[in-house]
Motif scaffolding. Structure first.
Motif, short mmCIF file in Angstrom:
data_model
loop_
_atom_site.label_atom_id
_atom_site.label_comp_id
_atom_site.label_asym_id
_atom_site.label_seq_id
_atom_site.Cartn_x
_atom_site.Cartn_y
_atom_site.Cartn_z
N ASN A 128 -56.94 9.67 -20.11
CA ASN A 128 -57.78 10.67 -19.72
C ASN A 128 -56.83 12.12 -18.98
N ASN A 129 -55.78 12.05 -19.38
CA ASN A 129 -54.74 13.35 -19.18
C ASN A 129 -54.89 13.67 -17.47
N TYR A 130 -54.95 12.48 -16.89
CA TYR A 130 -54.75 12.84 -15.34
C TYR A 130 -53.47 13.34 -15.19
N PRO A 131 -53.13 14.39 -14.40
CA PRO A 131 -51.89 14.66 -14.17
C PRO A 131 -50.88 13.91 -13.84
N PHE A 132 -49.73 13.81 -14.41
CA PHE A 132 -48.78 12.80 -14.17
C PHE A 132 -48.26 13.15 -12.61
N LEU A 133 -47.92 14.16 -12.08
CA LEU A 133 -47.33 14.12 -10.60
C LEU A 133 -48.46 13.60 -9.78
N ARG A 134 -49.70 13.78 -9.60
CA ARG A 134 -50.51 13.49 -8.92
C ARG A 134 -50.52 11.83 -9.11
N TYR A 135 -50.63 11.38 -10.40
CA TYR A 135 -50.60 9.94 -10.52
C TYR A 135 -49.37 9.34 -9.94
N VAL A 136 -48.30 9.74 -10.18
CA VAL A 136 -46.93 9.20 -9.79
C VAL A 136 -47.00 9.34 -7.88
N CYS A 137 -47.57 10.29 -7.53
CA CYS A 137 -47.66 10.19 -6.02
C CYS A 137 -48.63 9.23 -5.52
N PHE A 138 -49.67 8.83 -6.16
CA PHE A 138 -50.50 7.62 -5.60
C PHE A 138 -50.10 6.49 -6.19
N ALA A 139 -49.72 6.27 -7.28
CA ALA A 139 -49.32 4.96 -8.01
C ALA A 139 -48.08 4.41 -7.46
#
Length: 196
Positions: A128-139
């Motif tokens: 879904n092309n979720y922003p990578f840096l936002r993903y990294v922050c929460f994951a």
């Protein structure tokens, strides 16, 4: 749960084996992630491994595999989404993408604690092309907490962790199923309401 393979790996490669074991779970090794995380903790109690290094090795294996799955979804998942958008599933796919944009942080964080969903989430988020840096922050934050819980469970109960995990696994699978049913039910209810 036969862990003899892991024991051989640990004897041969030490901390690197904890990284490899947690990373390989991405490819469907028939051992739950919880067991890998807890077993890394167990090793710090029953052998010479230092807890900090063992934890870091296991955690790095977890987040590396998770990041790899995200990029698989990012590079190859879009084709699948494009195909689904040409079928009757177009609307549910679109709705899920909207949901991910609005509530992605919560979904990513909670997915670590739900078996099955934890495995699928990085692929879906990447597709879904979720922003990578936002993903990294929460994951990575959720992964750290998740690893800390199971690693310490293994350290605290080195001889009973298998039994504890079996009971906990059953509960978490049931919880995952209930959450999926509730989300599908909510979606169907909204669809019905909109048609009226």
């Amino acid at each position: 749960m036969n862990l003899s393979f892991f024991m051989e790996l640990v004897k041969e490669y030490g901390y690197i084996s904890m990284f490899i074991f947690n990373w390989l779970l991405l490819f469907g090794m028939p051992i739950p992630n919880e067991v890998a995380a807890a077993f890394s903790g167990v090793l710090t109690e029953i052998s010479y491994f230092k807890p900090v290094y063992a934890f870091l090795s296991a955690y790095l294996g977890l987040i590396t595999s998770n990041t790899f799955a995200y990029f698989i979804g990012r590079f190859f998942g879009q084709k699948l989404l494009d195909r689904l958008n040409r079928t009757k599933l177009r609307k549910p796919v679109h709705n899920f993408s909207d949901f991910l944009q609005k509530h992605g942080e919560i979904a990513i964080s909670l997915s670590f604690f739900l078996p099955g969903i934890r495995w699928a989430m990085p692929y879906v988020v990447g597709a879904n092309n979720y922003p990578f840096l936002r993903y990294v922050c929460f994951a990575y934050t959720a992964g750290f907490i998740w690893m800390m819980v199971y690693f310490n469970l293994g350290r605290t109960f080195p001889y009973a962790y298998k039994s504890i995990l079996e009971h906990l696994q059953g509960f978490l699978i049931l919880l995952s199923v209930i959450i999926v049913i509730l989300l599908v039910g909510r979606y169907l209810y909204k669809e019905r309401k909109m048609k009226k």
